[in-house]
Design an enzyme around this catalytic site. Structure first.
Site, PDB file in Angstrom:
ATOM      1  N   ASP A 203       0.750  -1.241  -0.108  1.00  0.00           N
ATOM      2  CA  ASP A 203      -0.089  -0.013  -0.096  1.00  0.00           C
ATOM      3  C   ASP A 203       0.906   1.227  -0.051  1.00  0.00           C
ATOM      4  O   ASP A 203       1.820   1.309   0.843  1.00  0.00           O
ATOM      5  CB  ASP A 203      -0.809  -0.108   1.170  1.00  0.00           C
ATOM      6  CG  ASP A 203      -2.075   0.939   1.178  1.00  0.00           C
ATOM      7  OD1 ASP A 203      -2.722   0.918   0.360  1.00  0.00           O
ATOM      8  OD2 ASP A 203      -2.105   1.690   2.081  1.00  0.00           O
ATOM      9  N   GLU A 267       1.873  -0.133  -4.882  1.00  0.00           N
ATOM     10  CA  GLU A 267       0.675   0.727  -5.426  1.00  0.00           C
ATOM     11  C   GLU A 267       1.380   2.259  -5.643  1.00  0.00           C
ATOM     12  O   GLU A 267       1.869   2.745  -4.819  1.00  0.00           O
ATOM     13  CB  GLU A 267      -0.146   0.875  -4.269  1.00  0.00           C
ATOM     14  CG  GLU A 267      -1.424   1.535  -4.767  1.00  0.00           C
ATOM     15  CD  GLU A 267      -2.266   2.256  -3.690  1.00  0.00           C
ATOM     16  OE1 GLU A 267      -3.099   2.788  -3.789  1.00  0.00           O
ATOM     17  OE2 GLU A 267      -1.697   2.464  -2.387  1.00  0.00           O
TER      18      GLU A 267
HETATM   19  C1  GLC Z   1      -4.361   2.704  -0.376  1.00  0.00           C
HETATM   20  C2  GLC Z   1      -5.547   1.774  -0.469  1.00  0.00           C
HETATM   21  C3  GLC Z   1      -6.924   2.621  -0.067  1.00  0.00           C
HETATM   22  C4  GLC Z   1      -6.611   3.124   1.159  1.00  0.00           C
HETATM   23  C5  GLC Z   1      -5.148   4.037   1.274  1.00  0.00           C
HETATM   24  C6  GLC Z   1      -4.860   4.218   2.952  1.00  0.00           C
HETATM   25  O1  GLC Z   1      -4.557   3.837  -1.636  1.00  0.00           O
HETATM   26  O2  GLC Z   1      -5.708   1.158  -1.690  1.00  0.00           O
HETATM   27  O3  GLC Z   1      -7.963   1.884  -0.329  1.00  0.00           O
HETATM   28  O4  GLC Z   1      -7.710   3.970   1.620  1.00  0.00           O
HETATM   29  O5  GLC Z   1      -4.104   3.299   0.647  1.00  0.00           O
HETATM   30  O6  GLC Z   1      -4.100   3.068   3.060  1.00  0.00           O
END
Ligand code: GLC
Length: 531
Positions: A203, A267
């Site tokens: 994440d 991500e």
């Molecule tokens: C990422 C996740 C999202 C979440 C954020 C904070 O972007 O995909 O759903 O709210 O991180 O953890």
């Protein structure tokens, strides 16, 4: 290249499961691990190779699991560690892989680490988080802005200091400059690797390091009124620091002590030119950075061609591409492009070079739901404006029964309006459905290594058509995609070929000579195999 020399994740298709909305097994209206196990045969028959499951850890659910209060357990709402083990075994018995979400940038404010840190300035855990004295006027230390809206700082009256949060105040950021934090999180990785996970989706990996001098983020001159408010600033100090590569390389080192090509996926919301940085100059970075660029692009054949060429050209030697059309944070592809072009987009993603990640329900062509204001669940929507992310998180529709077979109880979030028409059972019966198309594409991709591992090269692109080929050894495939709602005359593949798949799923096995023109129907994509 043969498959033998390639790690499994290069030829794999990843399927993202938003656990709250996939399948409930215990009648509480919330999806769970046992529910996923129950649906493994569906996923296996669909033809995907690996599941990425969104967080199932104990959590107060301020951000539906992305606020973790214990990294090494399962929240009772999602099941137990024993359910996790059963799911892992069920996947591995089917030759499938299990990827889990690692959320290292922040914990829940209920995590014992944070509870200890906030208890006193002298706490040994104090420096596990990011604290700062107020500005001279008593206000926030700098202009950093949270991605869920509002300043990225929360005042703690007891200690008269602020702590930093990139997202909600309930999600305090960990201090990755503190070696003890790194050791603790690498230990978490080992816990799950020992338990048999095949990799992690990390994440907001690019946010782990912040500027040690806490300099302001500069103004983003390209900001448009329609953009979310956090884009008013360029997050070059609060996030996206190059030093993050040091941490990513350490994570890679943790994985490399395990057999089986465990994979690290990041991500990263970045344009291609910046995305490639995260592979590392010596490929010491993430194996796969999620490439979200198809989500932002103006949907034009030549624009998509430019993006693919740019990515292929900039990829470091030996690095592997990644493609994503939707996820639990962004509007679904069928809503962005319309149902007809969503079919084309699926054909595109599943015939490109690179690892595709398919979001649950996109194989059904699901669209975003409009959630009535009084039913909104997403905390980001509550904190800001608009629909937030609920629209793409509606429960998976399985059949025509009450709550579409997702649960026996009122689901935590209403089903989409299209659930009654687009559920799995209905689409299984329909030879032309989006589900049938996705299955056909995944089957071909599995049968023909040229479509997964083969080289990609452009044929041509114009205002209507995008055309490219995939080649491995003596196998050659040409893909022609009509990006418009009109019938168009296209250049045929530059060699005699047979059409083996149309996105209309109606006629196949038609032979073409290079002197023929190919007529593409509105929104049609065709796949040709060279004779
Ligand atoms: C990422 C996740 C999202 C979440 C954020 C904070 O972007 O995909 O759903 O709210 O991180 O953890």
């Amino acid at each position: 290249m043969t498959e033998k020399n390639n790690p499994w994740w290069q030829s794999a298709t990843i399927y993202q499961i938003y656990i709250r909305s996939f399948q409930d097994s215990n009648g509480d209206g919330i999806g769970d691990l046992a529910g996923i196990l129950h649906r493994l045969d569906y996923l296996h028959a669909l033809g995907v190779d690996a599941l990425w499951i969104t967080p199932f850890y104990p959590s107060p659910m301020a951000d539906f699991g992305y606020d973790v209060s214990d990294y090494c357990d399962v929240d009772p709402r999602f099941g137990s560690l024993a359910d996790f083990d059963r799911l892992r075994d069920g996947l591995h018995q089917r030759g499938m892989k299990l990827l889990i979400d690692l959320v290292p940038n922040h914990t829940s404010n209920q995590h014992p680490w944070f509870q200890e840190a906030i208890s006193s300035k002298q706490s040994p855990k104090r420096d596990w988080y990011i604290w700062h004295d107020p500005a001279p006027d008593g206000g926030v230390p700098n202009n950093w802005w949270s991605l869920s809206g509002g300043p990225a700082w929360q005042f703690d009256p007891a200690s008269q200091q602020y702590y930093m949060h990139s997202f909600l105040a309930e999600q305090p950021d960990l201090n990755w400059r503190n070696p003890a934090v790194r050791v603790a999180l690498y230990q978490v990785m080992r816990f799950w690797l020992d338990r048999g996970v095949d990799g992690f989706r990390v994440d907001v990996i690019g946010a782990l390091m912040k500027d040690p001098d806490f300099q302001d983020d500069p103004i983003n001159e390209d900001y448009k009124d329609s953009d979310p408010d956090f884009l008013r600033l360029k997050a070059v100090n609060s996030s996206n620091r190059p030093e993050v590569m040091e941490v990513i390389a350490e994570m890679r080192a943790v994985l490399s002590n395990y057999a089986g090509d465990r994979v690290l996926i990041g991500e990263l919301y970045q344009p291609v030119e910046k995305l490639i940085f995260y592979y590392g100059t010596r490929l010491e970075g993430v194996h796969l950075p999620f490439n979200f660029n198809l989500m932002w692009l103006e949907w034009k054949a030549w624009g998509v061609m430019k993006l693919i060429e740019l990515y292929e050209r900039h990829l470091p030697e030996g690095a592997w591409p990644s493609w994503v059309l939707s996820n639990h944070d962004q509007p679904r592809v069928a809503t962005r492009l319309g149902p007809a072009q969503a079919r084309l987009a699926m054909m595109l993603m599943l015939t490109l070079r690179g690892t595709p990640t398919l979001y649950q329900g996109d194989e059904l062509g699901l669209e975003n739901a409009m959630i009535p204001a009084d039913e909104i669940q997403d905390p980001f929507a509550k904190a800001g404006k608009g629909q937030g992310r609920d629209g793409e998180r509606t429960p998976m529709p399985w059949d025509g029964s009450a709550y579409s077979g997702f649960s026996t109880h009122i689901p935590w979030l209403r089903l989409g309006d299209d659930a009654a028409l687009k559920h799995v059972e209905a689409q299984k019966e329909d030879a032309h459905s989006m589900l049938a198309l996705t299955r056909a594409l995944l089957k071909l991709r599995k049968q023909e290594q040229a479509l997964s591992l083969g080289a990609w090269s452009p044929l041509y692109a114009d205002d209507h058509i995008l055309s490219y080929e995939r080649v491995l050894g003596c196998k050659r495939f040409a893909i022609l995609l009509n990006f418009t709602g009109e019938t168009v005359l296209a250049e045929p593949p530059p060699y005699p070929a047979i059409m083996i798949l149309s996105s209309y799923l109606d006629h196949t096995e038609k032979a073409f000579d290079i002197s023929d023109h190919v007529i593409l129907r509105p929104n049609e994509g065709c796949l040709f195999q060279a004779l």
